[in-house]
Design an enzyme around this catalytic site. Structure first.
Site, PDB file in Angstrom:
ATOM      1  CB  SER A   1      -5.737  -3.694   3.532  1.00  0.00           C
ATOM      2  OG  SER A   1      -5.669  -2.917   2.369  1.00  0.00           O
TER       3      SER A   1
ATOM      4  CG  ASP B   1      -7.944  -7.806  -2.805  1.00  0.00           C
ATOM      5  OD1 ASP B   1      -8.174  -6.661  -3.265  1.00  0.00           O
ATOM      6  OD2 ASP B   1      -7.519  -8.009  -1.661  1.00  0.00           O
TER       7      ASP B   1
ATOM      8  CG  HIS C   1      -9.178  -5.694   0.036  1.00  0.00           C
ATOM      9  ND1 HIS C   1      -7.861  -6.104  -0.082  1.00  0.00           N
ATOM     10  CD2 HIS C   1      -9.134  -4.569   0.801  1.00  0.00           C
ATOM     11  CE1 HIS C   1      -7.065  -5.250   0.560  1.00  0.00           C
ATOM     12  NE2 HIS C   1      -7.816  -4.315   1.118  1.00  0.00           N
TER      13      HIS C   1
END
Lengths: 290, 290
Positions: free
Chosen positions: B154, B231, B268
């Site tokens: 991320s 995600d 995620h």
């Protein structure tokens, strides 16, 4: 009719980890969480065996799922993983949140008989009876409950060994990381048993002590235990795996029936657990897939 | 002389994970933590390559070490893993603890130029320069700093890609899980850049945007990106991996130079990361052990 409510779901190693909650009768009507991992081969037409993981003091249903490194090998082996919580939550009993080794997060996998705790602290029934019933009753979760095994860490290792040895062949095999192996003789166990049980230590000896149970066992068993020599709680005498091993050998179990491995330099953490995670999954696969 | 202080150590997969802290010059004299995993083959006579993992928003040096499932494959491959923190801690800047996506836990792997943050928010220098120097200077940590690669998740995927592309061959390869791939065009990036940088978005374009950097890159590169189609942040347009992929192809990088994989149904979380953890370790091993 108990309803399972889906809290979250995460795809992982091609399978799915789902968190559920439901109103637990065994825990006096409190809301209880658990995580369930289904491997990718599970389907309505293919029920899979299940391995139940019991976590240690202060933990929840998340610790093993997030840090144990179990999901990858379970996915490969086609085994479901069930992660219960470690105690009831929010019973509202005076003092239950004071200590980290008693009360909330520390249910000790027993059925309390002391009046103060007996309505809620019944993790033994919650895990051995209620969770299989509730998950089976949901109707759409493809687990073959005739193929269960159980393992755990520390207090959860105690839970796994005692549930394995005290139920009538409900589980095909048991294993443990750094289990509290002889709790009637260690501070954690003595505190739990005198607090939760009206009959205290004497009551615990009959059902909640793995060393006592193996010393009276005559049935075939399949048990694996790992502990680390750098484990602070081992060194403090909370775990006592040697007592369990000696009782097993005195009961004529050899190392193919009860194996206790001393792992040099490992401690009590999930780093220790993750190192030997795939060993334990493969150990149980021998029996779950036999 | 900077002194590394050992905070804790855990044996894991026959190697050792150690947490250190030291007084960081790059972060304005604040105490900084990092975790370092050394594989079992590392020794004074055998320096090992190192793979640096940059974590995402709200994380610390612990998330990747505890939940990433990286240590097992790194142990097998003989690769060290370095886990820095994600921001300075305790700078005492007004407002830095208000939002989860800015300030503490959200350093964005840049060197701040806004006067309010410039003294402390310098994670770019902390990771590319200071940590190698400080660890090397300790004298007894057997890492071969000529063999570094970098990866992240991320915000940390953003960090890994931009550090890889903006330094002069400091890293042999880069990979990312669900990276913020084109931050000048997403809310997280825009908030960070306008907050930390005096020159805002325009300043960021030159150095802190992976899509901008790959569009100007002509050198050989080794990049792997994974993202999940389920995600939430991908769906919200925070990640924009397609922009990065398009820019890479427009720069004539093929799939053996820049590979971007869309992983069906993954989200995620660290469950996604752990699923593909060994892929990423093996990807980097190709270059770290070449």
């Amino acid at each position: 009719m108990t309803t399972l409510e889906k809290v979250s779901a995460n795809k992982c190693f091609e399978g799915e980890l789902t968190k559920y909650k439901f109103k637990s009768a065994a825990l006096g009507g409190l809301s209880a969480n658990f995580n369930l991992f289904l491997p990718p081969n599970a389907s309505p037409s293919t029920k899979v065996p299940v391995l139940i993981y019991l976590a240690g003091l202060t933990c929840t249903e998340d610790n093993g799922a997030q840090k144990g490194s179990f999901l990858g090998p379970a996915s490969s082996q086609g085994i479901a993983l069930l992660f219960p919580d470690t105690s009831p939550r929010g019973a509202g009993i005076e003092g239950e949140d004071v200590d980290w080794d008693f009360g909330t997060g520390a249910g000790f996998y027993l059925n309390a008989t002391h009046p103060k705790y007996a309505s809620h602290y019944n993790m033994y029934t919650h895990i051995t009876l209620e969770l299989p019933q509730v998950i089976e009753a949901a109707g759409n979760i493809p687990i073959d409950w005739n193929r269960q095994s159980i393992f755990g860490h520390s207090m959860g290792g105690h839970g796994a060994l005692t549930m394995y040895l005290s139920t009538q062949k409900q589980y095909r095999s048991a294993s443990a990381f750094a289990p509290v192996s002889n709790p009637v003789n260690c501070p954690w166990g003595q505190k739990a048993f005198t607090g939760y049980l009206q009959g205290g230590i004497a009551e615990a000896k009959a059902i909640y002590d793995a060393t006592e149970l193996i010393s009276k066992s005559k049935d075939p068993v399949h048990i694996l235990v790992d502990f680390g020599t750098a484990d602070t709680f081992y060194k403090q005498g909370q775990l006592l795996p040697e007592n369990f091993l000696k009782a097993a050998r005195d009961s004529n179990y050899d190392e193919f029936q009860v194996r206790v491995r001393s792992q040099d330099g490992y401690d009590h953490s999930y780093f220790f657990i993750s190192t030997f995670a795939s060993d334990h999954i493969h150990f149980h696969a021998n029996f779950l897939k036999a």
